[in-house]
Design a protein around this motif. Structure first.
Motif, PDB file in Angstrom:
ATOM      1  N   HIS A  96       2.511   0.006 -13.170  1.00 48.55           N
ATOM      2  CA  HIS A  96       1.955   0.115 -11.825  1.00 48.55           C
ATOM      3  C   HIS A  96       0.977  -1.025 -11.583  1.00 48.55           C
ATOM      4  O   HIS A  96       0.063  -1.244 -12.377  1.00 48.55           O
ATOM      5  CB  HIS A  96       1.236   1.465 -11.689  1.00 48.55           C
ATOM      6  N   SER A  97       1.179  -1.789 -10.495  1.00 49.10           N
ATOM      7  CA  SER A  97       0.250  -2.836 -10.071  1.00 49.10           C
ATOM      8  C   SER A  97       0.080  -3.878 -11.182  1.00 49.10           C
ATOM      9  O   SER A  97       1.051  -4.512 -11.586  1.00 49.10           O
ATOM     10  CB  SER A  97      -1.078  -2.194  -9.665  1.00 49.10           C
ATOM     11  N   HIS A  98      -1.146  -4.064 -11.703  1.00 47.10           N
ATOM     12  CA  HIS A  98      -1.311  -5.038 -12.777  1.00 47.10           C
ATOM     13  C   HIS A  98      -0.499  -4.616 -14.000  1.00 47.10           C
ATOM     14  O   HIS A  98       0.031  -5.462 -14.727  1.00 47.10           O
ATOM     15  CB  HIS A  98      -2.780  -5.195 -13.154  1.00 47.10           C
ATOM     16  N   GLY A  99      -0.391  -3.312 -14.204  1.00 47.80           N
ATOM     17  CA  GLY A  99       0.457  -2.819 -15.287  1.00 47.80           C
ATOM     18  C   GLY A  99       1.915  -3.181 -15.085  1.00 47.80           C
ATOM     19  O   GLY A  99       2.667  -3.342 -16.050  1.00 47.80           O
ATOM     20  N   GLY A 100       2.334  -3.302 -13.824  1.00 47.29           N
ATOM     21  CA  GLY A 100       3.690  -3.739 -13.534  1.00 47.29           C
ATOM     22  C   GLY A 100       3.912  -5.182 -13.930  1.00 47.29           C
ATOM     23  O   GLY A 100       4.985  -5.552 -14.436  1.00 47.29           O
ATOM     24  N   LEU A 158      -5.659  -3.416  -0.641  1.00 47.56           N
ATOM     25  CA  LEU A 158      -4.817  -2.417  -1.295  1.00 47.56           C
ATOM     26  C   LEU A 158      -4.996  -1.015  -0.730  1.00 47.56           C
ATOM     27  O   LEU A 158      -4.227  -0.120  -1.061  1.00 47.56           O
ATOM     28  CB  LEU A 158      -5.091  -2.409  -2.800  1.00 47.56           C
ATOM     29  N   VAL A 159      -6.012  -0.819   0.087  1.00 45.39           N
ATOM     30  CA  VAL A 159      -6.157   0.470   0.764  1.00 45.39           C
ATOM     31  C   VAL A 159      -5.642   0.303   2.197  1.00 45.39           C
ATOM     32  O   VAL A 159      -5.903  -0.714   2.849  1.00 45.39           O
ATOM     33  CB  VAL A 159      -7.618   0.958   0.757  1.00 45.39           C
ATOM     34  N   GLY A 221       5.759   0.422  -1.351  1.00 46.69           N
ATOM     35  CA  GLY A 221       5.483   1.272  -0.205  1.00 46.69           C
ATOM     36  C   GLY A 221       5.283   0.463   1.063  1.00 46.69           C
ATOM     37  O   GLY A 221       4.792  -0.673   1.024  1.00 46.69           O
ATOM     38  N   GLY A 222       5.640   1.052   2.184  1.00 42.60           N
ATOM     39  CA  GLY A 222       5.500   0.367   3.463  1.00 42.60           C
ATOM     40  C   GLY A 222       4.079   0.319   3.979  1.00 42.60           C
ATOM     41  O   GLY A 222       3.797  -0.394   4.941  1.00 42.60           O
ATOM     42  N   ARG A 223       3.162   1.050   3.339  1.00 39.41           N
ATOM     43  CA  ARG A 223       1.766   1.067   3.774  1.00 39.41           C
ATOM     44  C   ARG A 223       0.891   0.167   2.898  1.00 39.41           C
ATOM     45  O   ARG A 223      -0.322   0.347   2.834  1.00 39.41           O
ATOM     46  CB  ARG A 223       1.233   2.496   3.767  1.00 39.41           C
ATOM     47  N   THR A 224       1.516  -0.797   2.241  1.00 40.26           N
ATOM     48  CA  THR A 224       0.789  -1.749   1.422  1.00 40.26           C
ATOM     49  C   THR A 224       0.911  -3.151   2.045  1.00 40.26           C
ATOM     50  O   THR A 224       1.758  -3.394   2.899  1.00 40.26           O
ATOM     51  CB  THR A 224       1.338  -1.784  -0.012  1.00 40.26           C
ATOM     52  N   HIS A 252      -0.217   1.845  -2.019  1.00 42.98           N
ATOM     53  CA  HIS A 252      -0.291   1.249  -3.349  1.00 42.98           C
ATOM     54  C   HIS A 252      -0.612   2.274  -4.434  1.00 42.98           C
ATOM     55  O   HIS A 252      -0.264   2.077  -5.597  1.00 42.98           O
ATOM     56  CB  HIS A 252      -1.334   0.132  -3.355  1.00 42.98           C
ATOM     57  N   ASN A 253      -1.270   3.345  -4.072  1.00 48.44           N
ATOM     58  CA  ASN A 253      -1.658   4.347  -5.059  1.00 48.44           C
ATOM     59  C   ASN A 253      -0.712   5.532  -5.108  1.00 48.44           C
ATOM     60  O   ASN A 253      -1.100   6.631  -5.514  1.00 48.44           O
ATOM     61  CB  ASN A 253      -3.089   4.818  -4.811  1.00 48.44           C
TER      62      ASN A 253
END
Length: 280
Positions: A96-100, A158-159, A221-224, A252-253
């Motif tokens: 996920h994110s940086h983990g991705g 990211l929010v 996601g479309g909200r990012t 993002h979350n």
């Protein structure tokens, strides 16, 4: 909290990496995002633990794991993931994110049975703006955690609050740092500069990822912010065995906070489908 066992593995450079494990079935390693610890993915684990043994890492620099170290790099983090996969016999990977981003780099040199990433922090042609980083570092050095967090939130977007003025991000930062996870978040914030610097260092046209041979599911996601989903679609063009799903209502979350059940369903569907292909 998910009922889990806790253990540590030793990475290639000697760094101790903490892992929370729960469930039964094939091993699935989860690599958290920025300012996230293993326990932040409890709901995702609950949605997966009947079908998989889920191993959620505390990435270096946080929680049960050792420090980032003076020679921090994405390669060091990929080695951490490899150590967990080797110890647990896992061949399924979610980042996920940086983990991705870390998961993608692990897959560059060690194929996995199935790779799933949610909005990996990949910069394509300067798409990931890091101009805010010096300001963040100044605030952090002065102990101004609220101002540093507001700078991070506004800089990364990211929010899902659009192009809000700074005072809105300042208020949100205040809530985050005074909430239940506030102390942990403040403790993790010093890991951000090195991670963002790695994202900038790795900026490219994306073609390095074309050598990933693992079957890959790219989620977003479309909200990012557009820079994340644009990079996601670019990866889908480059990877030889990939599919890309962008869900209009997710942000993002989604994996850790807002839609872990939906993300777990995506992971399970992809893994089952790929396993069916292999078994014929």
């Amino acid at each position: 909290m998910v009922t889990a066992t806790t253990f540590r593995v030793r990475s290639a450079d000697g760094t101790s990496i903490g892992v929370l494990s729960a469930g039964r079935g094939p091993g699935l390693v989860v690599v958290p995002g920025n300012n996230r610890r293993a326990h932040h993915y409890d709901a995702l684990v609950r949605a997966l633990e009947n079908d998989y043994t889920v191993h959620v890492m505390d990435r270096r620099g946080r929680g049960l794991s050792g420090p980032q170290g003076p020679y921090y790099s994405i390669e060091a983090e990929a080695s951490d993931v490899f150590a967990v996969m080797r110890e647990t016999g896992s061949d399924l990977l979610f980042g996920h994110s940086h983990g991705g981003l870390v998961a993608l780099h692990l897959a560059l040199w060690r194929p996995v049975d199935a790779l799933v990433v949610y909005e990996p922090a990949v910069s394509i042609g300067g798409s990931f703006d890091v101009d805010w980083l010096p300001t963040f570092q100044r605030h952090l050095a002065l102990g101004q955690h609220g101002a540093a967090m507001a700078t991070f939130l506004k800089g990364t977007r990211l929010v899902p609050i659009g192009d809000a003025p700074y005072f809105v991000y300042r208020a949100l930062a205040h809530l985050l740092l005074r909430g239940a996870d506030g102390a942990e978040t403040r403790a993790m914030m010093p890991t951000t500069p090195a991670e963002i610097a790695e994202i900038a260092r790795l900026d490219s046209d994306g073609r390095r990822y074309a050598s990933i041979q693992s079957p890959t599911l790219l989620l977003g996601g479309g909200r990012t912010p557009d820079y994340l989903t644009t990079a996601l679609r670019r990866l889908d063009q480059l990877l030889p065995d990939s599919e890309c799903h962008v869900h209009p209502d997710l942000d993002h979350n989604a994996p850790d906070l807002n839609a872990p059940v939906a993300i777990a369903a995506e992971i399970s569907r992809f893994v089952r489908r790929r396993a069916a292909v292999v078994t014929g």
